[in-house]
Design a protein around this motif. Sequence first.
Motif, PDB file in Angstrom:
ATOM      1  N   ASN A  82      31.691  25.278  65.560  1.00 49.30           N
ATOM      2  CA  ASN A  82      31.960  24.485  64.531  1.00 49.30           C
ATOM      3  C   ASN A  82      30.980  23.311  64.823  1.00 49.30           C
ATOM      4  OD1 ASN A  82      33.716  23.616  62.665  1.00 49.30           O
ATOM      5  ND2 ASN A  82      34.420  21.847  63.896  1.00 49.30           N
TER       6      ASN A  82
ATOM      7  N   TYR B  80      30.160  28.990  51.080  1.00 48.59           N
ATOM      8  CA  TYR B  80      31.013  28.942  52.050  1.00 48.59           C
ATOM      9  C   TYR B  80      30.127  29.400  53.336  1.00 48.59           C
ATOM     10  CZ  TYR B  80      35.076  28.083  49.247  1.00 48.59           C
ATOM     11  OH  TYR B  80      35.956  27.482  48.316  1.00 48.59           O
TER      12      TYR B  80
ATOM     13  N   TYR C  66      35.763  27.798  65.162  1.00 50.03           N
ATOM     14  CA  TYR C  66      36.232  26.551  65.398  1.00 50.03           C
ATOM     15  C   TYR C  66      36.374  26.147  66.698  1.00 50.03           C
ATOM     16  CZ  TYR C  66      38.866  22.324  64.185  1.00 50.03           C
ATOM     17  OH  TYR C  66      39.194  21.093  64.050  1.00 50.03           O
TER      18      TYR C  66
ATOM     19  N   TYR D   8      36.897  30.209  60.662  1.00 50.07           N
ATOM     20  CA  TYR D   8      37.112  29.657  59.331  1.00 50.07           C
ATOM     21  C   TYR D   8      35.720  29.485  58.489  1.00 50.07           C
ATOM     22  CZ  TYR D   8      41.377  27.470  61.124  1.00 50.07           C
ATOM     23  OH  TYR D   8      42.606  27.315  61.586  1.00 50.07           O
TER      24      TYR D   8
ATOM     25  N   HIS E 261      33.818  27.469  55.800  1.00 50.73           N
ATOM     26  CA  HIS E 261      33.940  26.054  55.522  1.00 50.73           C
ATOM     27  C   HIS E 261      32.907  25.778  54.318  1.00 50.73           C
ATOM     28  CE1 HIS E 261      35.254  24.633  59.621  1.00 50.73           C
ATOM     29  NE2 HIS E 261      34.418  25.750  60.010  1.00 50.73           N
TER      30      HIS E 261
ATOM     31  N   ASP F 180      33.415  20.564  54.591  1.00 53.54           N
ATOM     32  CA  ASP F 180      34.863  20.377  54.746  1.00 53.54           C
ATOM     33  C   ASP F 180      35.045  21.074  56.255  1.00 53.54           C
ATOM     34  OD1 ASP F 180      34.881  19.045  52.592  1.00 53.54           O
ATOM     35  OD2 ASP F 180      35.802  20.758  51.522  1.00 53.54           O
ATOM     36  N   VAL F 181      36.068  20.554  56.978  1.00 56.23           N
ATOM     37  CA  VAL F 181      36.379  20.874  58.253  1.00 56.23           C
ATOM     38  C   VAL F 181      37.223  22.357  58.122  1.00 56.23           C
ATOM     39  CG1 VAL F 181      37.732  20.369  60.233  1.00 56.23           C
ATOM     40  CG2 VAL F 181      36.681  18.716  58.673  1.00 56.23           C
ATOM     41  N   ARG F 182      38.261  22.613  57.152  1.00 56.97           N
ATOM     42  CA  ARG F 182      38.953  23.835  57.218  1.00 56.97           C
ATOM     43  C   ARG F 182      39.138  24.060  55.708  1.00 56.97           C
ATOM     44  NH1 ARG F 182      43.466  23.626  61.997  1.00 56.97           N
ATOM     45  NH2 ARG F 182      42.176  23.040  63.732  1.00 56.97           N
ATOM     46  N   THR F 183      39.331  25.538  55.494  1.00 55.45           N
ATOM     47  CA  THR F 183      39.802  25.915  54.406  1.00 55.45           C
ATOM     48  C   THR F 183      40.502  27.215  54.335  1.00 55.45           C
ATOM     49  OG1 THR F 183      39.037  26.584  52.228  1.00 55.45           O
ATOM     50  CG2 THR F 183      37.595  27.124  54.072  1.00 55.45           C
TER      51      THR F 183
END
Length: 250
Positions: free
Chosen positions: A183, A205, A210, A217, A219, A231-234
């Motif tokens: 990450n 994406y 992470y 993840y 992102h 973005d950090v998470r989705t």
Amino acid sequence: MSDEEELSRELNWIDPDPQRDRRIFKTRPSGVNAMNAIAGIFWLIGVALGLAYVERVTGAGAVAFCLVAGLLAILSVAISRRLWIGMGSTLRTLLRPFGLLGPLPLLVLLGFSVLVGLNLWRRGLSPSPPQAASAPKQAKAVAIAPPPPPPKLRTLKLVGKAPKADVANRCAAEGPGWALATNNELQRTYEAIDSGKLNLNEVGYIWSNYGDVGPLYAHPINCHRSGCTIDVRTMYSGAAWVLCARDDPS
């Protein structure tokens, strides 16, 4: 005249009436002048202490202070007579010559002695200045190891899109040493995108771990005129670009 006779004459001395005393030099006995000098010293000390205590006297306080100064004069005369009697014949014999010219010479001498004594007393009460600290011993030279070099950054590469189940295999297919990026390395994704000459809007994406070995993840890359953000998470679970990393060969 013996000391006892002199002492009796001095203690019973009364100044003659100025109107009846026709002498050009109206001299008192030297012992009387010595007693007056001693009384003057006690009076000056008392007045100085009083002024130091009240600092400034104005109005009705000035009248009260003058009355106190008068009482101090009477008390000083009484103390000087007691002291003159109690000091003994030897000390009286030593002090009488200083009173031949009046009380002023002995007053100056006693005042100077009191000032010197007070100065020595104050010096004795004041703390002694701290002694200079001895020079510290020279420390032995210690070799300081240079800081370790910063870890080399791994090479990043976007290798195409893949669903979540095929992400690990997609990096391994690139060759030995390739693995899914972390990450933290995702923040360097712009370098990977630039190297791949890819349009950020086409990426959408990106898969990454992470943490070093954490969950996967995807992102999202959100682009606008001033740049793109990650973005950090989705919860996205479809196919996304896979970000792989490899240590540079030394």
